[in-house]
Design an enzyme around this catalytic site. Structure first.
Site, PDB file in Angstrom:
ATOM      1  N   LYS A  85       3.795  -6.215   8.343  1.00 56.13           N
ATOM      2  CA  LYS A  85       3.896  -4.856   9.034  1.00 56.13           C
ATOM      3  C   LYS A  85       2.915  -4.593   9.832  1.00 56.13           C
ATOM      4  O   LYS A  85       3.158  -3.863  10.863  1.00 56.13           O
ATOM      5  CB  LYS A  85       4.256  -3.993   8.047  1.00 56.13           C
ATOM      6  N   TYR A  88       4.327  -8.672   2.761  1.00 56.70           N
ATOM      7  CA  TYR A  88       5.153  -7.639   3.493  1.00 56.70           C
ATOM      8  C   TYR A  88       4.109  -6.746   4.126  1.00 56.70           C
ATOM      9  O   TYR A  88       4.199  -6.494   5.599  1.00 56.70           O
ATOM     10  CB  TYR A  88       5.635  -6.900   2.396  1.00 56.70           C
TER      11      TYR A  88
END
Ligand code: NAI
Ligand SMILES: CC(C)CCC[C@@H](C)[C@H]1CC[C@H]2C3=C(CC[C@]12C)[C@@]1(C)CCC(=O)C[C@@H]1CC3
Length: 369
Positions: free
Chosen positions: A172, A168
């Protein structure tokens, strides 16, 4: 007494918050008649952004994988952001695109994160340019600089995490770099990245539900570490407010263009004090004793390895991943000075009030025992 406080409507049928127009007329230029699209607008944060935009007189399109709420004022488009044919109709003839879609951090699916957060964001940039969109506001995350060690009052100048703790975070970082690099005066395309941290509030599907599940499983008897580590938890209304301010301040030669901005409550609070207030508010016992941080961290890392080895036979999803243990046991709070200076940001709802509103919004999860 804090001024500029939202007129709380606790709550309409789906637990939303509304604002008085007079109190919150946003400063400078008129946005009436402006059209925008919120990608991920059916998600937790997305819905609050949509509500604020409607309040401010925007015409709003929502693009998401599924339509999860009804609103006659909103035009809904359902599709996958990675599919140009799905996305193009949703962003035609709009001035501003808010991109707050992401797979949930708990999904831990490397390919999905790469496809949606990285490749999908590049697709969004290209589609925006093709459609003549002028402003792109990305919801990034303050975690793009977090590697599991203490961050105290971190500014946006901190380097990106070299060793992100999960897919994640890794994607990002990639996503934010793409969006900021796409800012181009020549192309009349202006971009900005909002970096919230620890978003909470009614209707969130992550923080409170996971905490309550953990409490129900009897796993919140102990805290991780000594309970002193300060952390940012940011009320969702404040995060939505930061997004609208950013869009408002995106124009040629604005110092906001091509930059990242922390948006927090500007009131760091010890991680376990925050969790205890939510737990006690919902009538669950809160932790009283601490366990050594490093011991739990290495246990979580070992458990993660074990789960990886067992994956071909059976899939396990441990509650305490190394990332969650690190978040629970280290300092991670950020300065939002840049947003204050360049966009006139100020949190609208203080932490204390936000916690009360959140507890109220989760009445259905109250412990009845
Ligand atoms: N929740 C938090 O504490 C924080 C969240 N963020 C960021 O804020 C943004 C919003 O997060 P939440 O509202 O909490 O998440 P959420 O899961 O509630 O909302 C995300 C939305 O994106 C949509 N989506 C996902 N993949 C899609 C695809 N391929 N095509 C179209 N739509 C898709 C989902 O259907 C969902 O409605 C995310 O970008 C997240 O990375 C950043 C910092 C903290
Ligand atoms: C098991 C319990 C002791 C803790 C339950 C709460 C956690 C689920 C949350 C505490 C901090 C949260 C957080 C995020 C997700 C939910 C928590 C881990 C993010 C990882 C969400 C996405 C981001 O960009 C950063 C967030 C940091 C804080």
């Amino acid at each position: 007494m804090i001024q500029n406080r939202p007129m709380v409507n606790p709550f309409t049928s789906h637990g939303s918050l509304t604002f008085s127009h007079t109190t919150f007329k946003m400063a400078t230029r008129s946005r009436k008649g402006k059209k925008c699209t919120v990608i991920g607008g059916c998600g937790f944060l997305g819905q609050y952004i949509v509500e604020r935009l409607l309040e401010e007189g925007y015409k709003v399109n929502v693009f998401d994988m599924a339509q999860t709420f009804e609103d006659d004022r909103v035009k809904f488009f359902v599709g996958d952001l990675c599919q140009e044919k799905d996305l193009a109709p949703a962003i035609s003839d709009v001035q501003t695109v808010f991109h707050c879609a992401s797979p949930p951090p708990s999904s831990d699916d490397r390919d999905l994160f790469y496809r949606v957060n990285f490749i999908g964001t590049k697709d969004i940039i290209n589609a925006c340019k093709k459609a003549g969109v002028q402003k792109l506001v990305l919801t990034s995350s303050a975690s793009v600089v977090y590697e599991g060690t203490d961050i105290k009052n971190g500014t946006e100048d901190l380097p990106y995490a070299k060793k992100p703790m999960d897919y994640y975070t890794e994607t990002k970082v990639l996503q934010e770099k793409e969006v900021l690099a796409a800012n181009s005066s020549e192309e009349n395309f202006f971009t900005v990245a909002i970096r919230p941290h620890g978003i909470f509030g009614p209707r969130d599907r992550q923080l409170v539900p996971i905490l309550v599940d953990t409490a129900r499983a009897g796993k919140t008897k102990f805290m991780i570490g000594n309970g002193e580590n300060l952390v940012d938890f940011t009320y969702v209304v404040n995060v939505a407010h930061g997004h609208l301010l950013a869009a408002e301040h995106l124009y040629k030669d604005s110092p906001v263009c091509g930059k990242a901005f922390h948006i927090t409550n500007d009131e760091p609070i010890p991680f376990w004090t925050f969790m205890s207030r939510i737990l006690e508010g919902l009538n669950y016992p809160s932790p009283k004793m601490g366990l050594p941080y490093l011991l739990i961290y290495y246990l979580a890392a070992f458990l993660q390895l074990l789960c990886l080895l067992l994956k071909p036979i059976k899939e396990f999803k441990p509650t305490f991943t190394p990332m969650r243990v690190a978040l629970a046991g280290t300092y991670h709070y950020y300065s939002c000075q840049r947003a204050k200076q360049l966009m006139g940001y100020k949190p609208l709802v203080p932490v204390d009030e936000a916690i009360k509103l959140t507890v109220k919004g989760y009445a259905h999860l109250q412990n009845k025992n």
